[in-house]
Scaffold this motif. Sequence first.
Motif, short mmCIF file in Angstrom:
data_model
loop_
_atom_site.label_atom_id
_atom_site.label_comp_id
_atom_site.label_asym_id
_atom_site.label_seq_id
_atom_site.Cartn_x
_atom_site.Cartn_y
_atom_site.Cartn_z
N LYS A 15 -28.94 18.52 -62.24
CA LYS A 15 -30.18 19.29 -62.02
C LYS A 15 -30.14 20.90 -62.58
CE LYS A 15 -28.42 21.58 -57.63
NZ LYS A 15 -28.61 21.87 -56.44
N TRP A 16 -29.25 21.23 -62.99
CA TRP A 16 -29.35 22.52 -63.72
C TRP A 16 -29.61 22.06 -65.18
CZ3 TRP A 16 -29.46 26.32 -60.34
CH2 TRP A 16 -28.73 26.07 -59.08
N LEU A 17 -29.18 21.26 -65.71
CA LEU A 17 -29.20 20.96 -67.09
C LEU A 17 -30.56 20.43 -67.51
CD1 LEU A 17 -25.56 19.56 -67.94
CD2 LEU A 17 -26.52 21.77 -68.46
N GLU A 18 -31.32 20.13 -66.40
CA GLU A 18 -32.69 19.30 -66.36
C GLU A 18 -33.70 20.70 -66.60
OE1 GLU A 18 -32.84 16.86 -63.41
OE2 GLU A 18 -31.77 15.17 -64.42
N ASN A 30 -31.12 26.11 -71.92
CA ASN A 30 -31.55 26.88 -73.45
C ASN A 30 -30.63 28.26 -73.21
OD1 ASN A 30 -33.02 25.02 -74.40
ND2 ASN A 30 -34.90 26.04 -73.86
N ASP A 31 -30.78 28.97 -71.99
CA ASP A 31 -29.85 30.18 -71.97
C ASP A 31 -28.38 29.84 -71.90
OD1 ASP A 31 -29.68 33.13 -71.07
OD2 ASP A 31 -28.57 32.17 -69.42
N LEU A 32 -27.83 28.94 -71.16
CA LEU A 32 -26.54 28.63 -71.47
C LEU A 32 -26.16 28.11 -72.74
CD1 LEU A 32 -24.02 27.50 -69.87
CD2 LEU A 32 -24.88 25.20 -69.90
N LEU A 33 -27.08 27.62 -73.49
CA LEU A 33 -26.69 27.24 -74.79
C LEU A 33 -26.49 28.36 -75.94
CD1 LEU A 33 -28.40 23.88 -75.35
CD2 LEU A 33 -26.04 24.13 -75.13
#
Length: 260
Positions: free
Chosen positions: A205-208, A214-217
């Motif tokens: 659910k977070w990665l969707e 985008n912030d994580l990457l």
Amino acid sequence: MQDRELPPQPRFDLTGQVALVTGAARGLGAACAVALAQAGADVVLGLRDAGRDDGPASAIRALGRRALPLQMDITRAEEISRAVAEAERAFGRIDILVNNAGIGPPNPAEKVTEADFDHTVAVNLKGTFFVSQAVGRVMLRQRSGKIVILSSQAGFVALPTESVYCMTKAGLVHLTRCLAVEWGPHGINVNGVAPTFIRTPGTAKWLEDDAFRNDLLSRIPLGRVGEPVDVTGAVVFLASPAASLITGATLLIDGGFTAR
């Protein structure tokens, strides 16, 4: 010309070993359990609700290894003791412990209740300690064993809305050192792994969320989200004879997140 004897080579094989994995129903716990079986180990699956789900037992058996699903809610001391005793009775020993069970519900620090705090600490710190203690007693009698504790990059950096989670994961890094120093003279290696955000059903659910992803990457120099295999390889290594001189270490598996 006379052949020269080759120097000793690292061994990653776990054939004949017995591993116990907590939180083994799904996600990283299930992935670690199957990876240990692929390396040759028989696996005890510690499950919070064994009556509902036997975790990856069928996948482990399909590899020709033995699997033993056991009821093991790590917030309940009696379930820890009972499961460890049953595992030792069934297999005669426990060579590897993977302390995977953990929770990390996000919550701004100003909104954390005492119940929130107590539950996260009960699972991540207290539960991990008492599982380590129960299995450690078996390993002390054997004078051998490998313990791998799953911490997190959150144990090394501050993450907004994760103050209690970060605190507990930092505590696990130091617990790893403490147990390594205390149990090392008895032939027990204690190490940890500290992953970044890993793609599992629980994180979907977070990665969707495009903004979150985008912030994580943007914070990961290698530019990708972690996969379970990125973690399981390190767990198998630390559980193997190849890591026999490593203890008290926590291996960051974060794509460079904490190096920035």
